[in-house]
Design a protein around this motif. Structure first.
Motif, PDB file in Angstrom:
ATOM      1  N   VAL A  65     107.304  -0.014  79.226  1.00 38.16           N
ATOM      2  CA  VAL A  65     107.665   0.564  80.522  1.00 38.16           C
ATOM      3  C   VAL A  65     108.758   1.602  80.318  1.00 38.16           C
ATOM      4  O   VAL A  65     109.782   1.321  79.681  1.00 38.16           O
ATOM      5  CB  VAL A  65     108.131  -0.531  81.499  1.00 38.16           C
ATOM      6  N   LYS A  66     108.539   2.810  80.836  1.00 35.16           N
ATOM      7  CA  LYS A  66     109.533   3.874  80.727  1.00 35.16           C
ATOM      8  C   LYS A  66     110.865   3.415  81.316  1.00 35.16           C
ATOM      9  O   LYS A  66     110.906   2.792  82.374  1.00 35.16           O
ATOM     10  CB  LYS A  66     109.056   5.121  81.475  1.00 35.16           C
ATOM     11  N   GLY A  67     111.952   3.717  80.611  1.00 40.91           N
ATOM     12  CA  GLY A  67     113.276   3.402  81.114  1.00 40.91           C
ATOM     13  C   GLY A  67     113.703   1.956  80.963  1.00 40.91           C
ATOM     14  O   GLY A  67     114.780   1.573  81.422  1.00 40.91           O
ATOM     15  N   THR A  69     103.746   2.813  80.824  1.00 43.48           N
ATOM     16  CA  THR A  69     103.669   2.947  82.278  1.00 43.48           C
ATOM     17  C   THR A  69     105.028   3.338  82.858  1.00 43.48           C
ATOM     18  O   THR A  69     106.061   3.175  82.211  1.00 43.48           O
ATOM     19  CB  THR A  69     103.222   1.616  82.920  1.00 43.48           C
ATOM     20  N   ASN A  70     104.991   3.841  84.085  1.00 41.75           N
ATOM     21  CA  ASN A  70     106.232   4.198  84.762  1.00 41.75           C
ATOM     22  C   ASN A  70     106.903   2.947  85.296  1.00 41.75           C
ATOM     23  O   ASN A  70     106.240   1.944  85.588  1.00 41.75           O
ATOM     24  CB  ASN A  70     105.964   5.173  85.899  1.00 41.75           C
ATOM     25  N   GLU A  71     108.214   2.999  85.464  1.00 38.60           N
ATOM     26  CA  GLU A  71     108.933   1.875  86.046  1.00 38.60           C
ATOM     27  C   GLU A  71     108.957   2.012  87.568  1.00 38.60           C
ATOM     28  O   GLU A  71     108.896   3.109  88.111  1.00 38.60           O
ATOM     29  CB  GLU A  71     110.346   1.792  85.492  1.00 38.60           C
ATOM     30  N   GLU A  77     117.271   6.826  91.071  1.00 43.70           N
ATOM     31  CA  GLU A  77     116.628   7.980  91.726  1.00 43.70           C
ATOM     32  C   GLU A  77     117.539   9.200  91.625  1.00 43.70           C
ATOM     33  O   GLU A  77     118.721   9.087  91.575  1.00 43.70           O
ATOM     34  CB  GLU A  77     116.354   7.665  93.209  1.00 43.70           C
ATOM     35  N   GLU A 118     112.552   5.939  78.126  1.00 43.77           N
ATOM     36  CA  GLU A 118     112.509   6.842  79.280  1.00 43.77           C
ATOM     37  C   GLU A 118     111.828   8.165  78.949  1.00 43.77           C
ATOM     38  O   GLU A 118     111.185   8.793  79.795  1.00 43.77           O
ATOM     39  CB  GLU A 118     113.935   7.105  79.777  1.00 43.77           C
ATOM     40  N   ARG A 171     114.150   2.087  89.362  1.00 41.87           N
ATOM     41  CA  ARG A 171     114.770   3.095  88.518  1.00 41.87           C
ATOM     42  C   ARG A 171     115.866   3.821  89.298  1.00 41.87           C
ATOM     43  O   ARG A 171     115.897   3.762  90.531  1.00 41.87           O
ATOM     44  CB  ARG A 171     113.729   4.103  88.015  1.00 41.87           C
ATOM     45  N   PRO A 180     105.807   9.635  77.238  1.00 37.22           N
ATOM     46  CA  PRO A 180     104.821  10.035  78.248  1.00 37.22           C
ATOM     47  C   PRO A 180     104.025   8.829  78.739  1.00 37.22           C
ATOM     48  O   PRO A 180     103.821   7.867  78.001  1.00 37.22           O
ATOM     49  CB  PRO A 180     103.915  10.997  77.473  1.00 37.22           C
ATOM     50  N   ILE A 181     103.576   8.876  79.993  1.00 38.20           N
ATOM     51  CA  ILE A 181     102.687   7.836  80.507  1.00 38.20           C
ATOM     52  C   ILE A 181     101.316   8.050  79.864  1.00 38.20           C
ATOM     53  O   ILE A 181     100.748   9.145  79.939  1.00 38.20           O
ATOM     54  CB  ILE A 181     102.594   7.902  82.037  1.00 38.20           C
TER      55      ILE A 181
END
Length: 199
Positions: free
Chosen positions: A11-13, A192-194, A199, A160, A197, A163-164
């Motif tokens: 997972v990103k981040g 995948t994106n989180e 903002e 982070e 997070r 790339p997805i």
């Protein structure tokens, strides 16, 4: 020993860690000497030789039969293991004698290194993500001889930037003499994106 296929999700981040236990083909059998606790179940197995969280099975216990099966060891000391998710207080029979534990012997990985690469497709020239025992890769591949584990570690800042995507990965270990062994067979992964997070 053939390597397993292991599907991963990064997972990103988010900090990513995944441990791989490494065992010999040889099975170890040890007799159960006592059951000092029922909640949770603890077994006295003299000189059991298992690291914490090591998978094992119990066999040949006539009563209580509920003790037989596959478990994971919480190591209390060199002679005591706990089956943390198993409560024996309501069993009809209590253990009196007999039974063995069985597990694959942890491998001696002292002096070993490890590496893994993640690519969109097997034939791609450039990897998306790399892990090695030495510094310089995207993530670290830690080797712990005490627990016979190889652990992939990627910090949140590096995750982070990924790339997805989906792709394939595998991993291998190298012993001190330079022999290369597969740790993980070619397997799928996704990034995948989180949802939670900054903002």
């Amino acid at each position: 020993m053939s390597a397993p296929e292991i599907e991963l999700s990064i997972v990103k981040g988010k900090t990513f860690e995944h441990a791989l236990m490494y065992a010999e083909d040889r099975l170890v059998h040890k007799p159960i000497a006592a059951m000092p606790s029922l909640a949770p179940v603890r077994l006295t197995v003299t000189g059991h030789g298992m690291p914490d969280d090591w998978p094992f099975s119990v066999a040949c216990v006539r009563k209580p039969e509920e003790l037989n099966g596959n478990h994971e060891a919480t190591v209390i000391d060199v002679d005591t293991i706990e089956i943390n998710g198993l409560v024996g207080e309501c069993w009809r029979h209590t253990w009196s004698a007999g039974g063995v534990i069985e597990y694959q012997a942890p491998a001696d990985i002292t002096g070993w290194t490890a590496r893994a690469m993640f690519r969109r497709r097997i034939g791609d020239t450039e990897p998306v993500l790399t892990f090695t025992t030495a510094a310089g890769a995207d993530g670290l591949f830690l080797v712990d001889p005490l627990t016979s584990t190889f652990t992939l570690k990627l910090d949140a800042a590096a995750a982070e930037l990924l790339p997805i995507m989906t792709g394939v990965w595998d991993a291998e270990a190298v012993d001190p003499s330079g022999r290369v062994y597969p740790l993980v067979a070619v397997s799928p992964f996704c990034i995948t994106n989180e949802v939670t997070r900054d903002e």
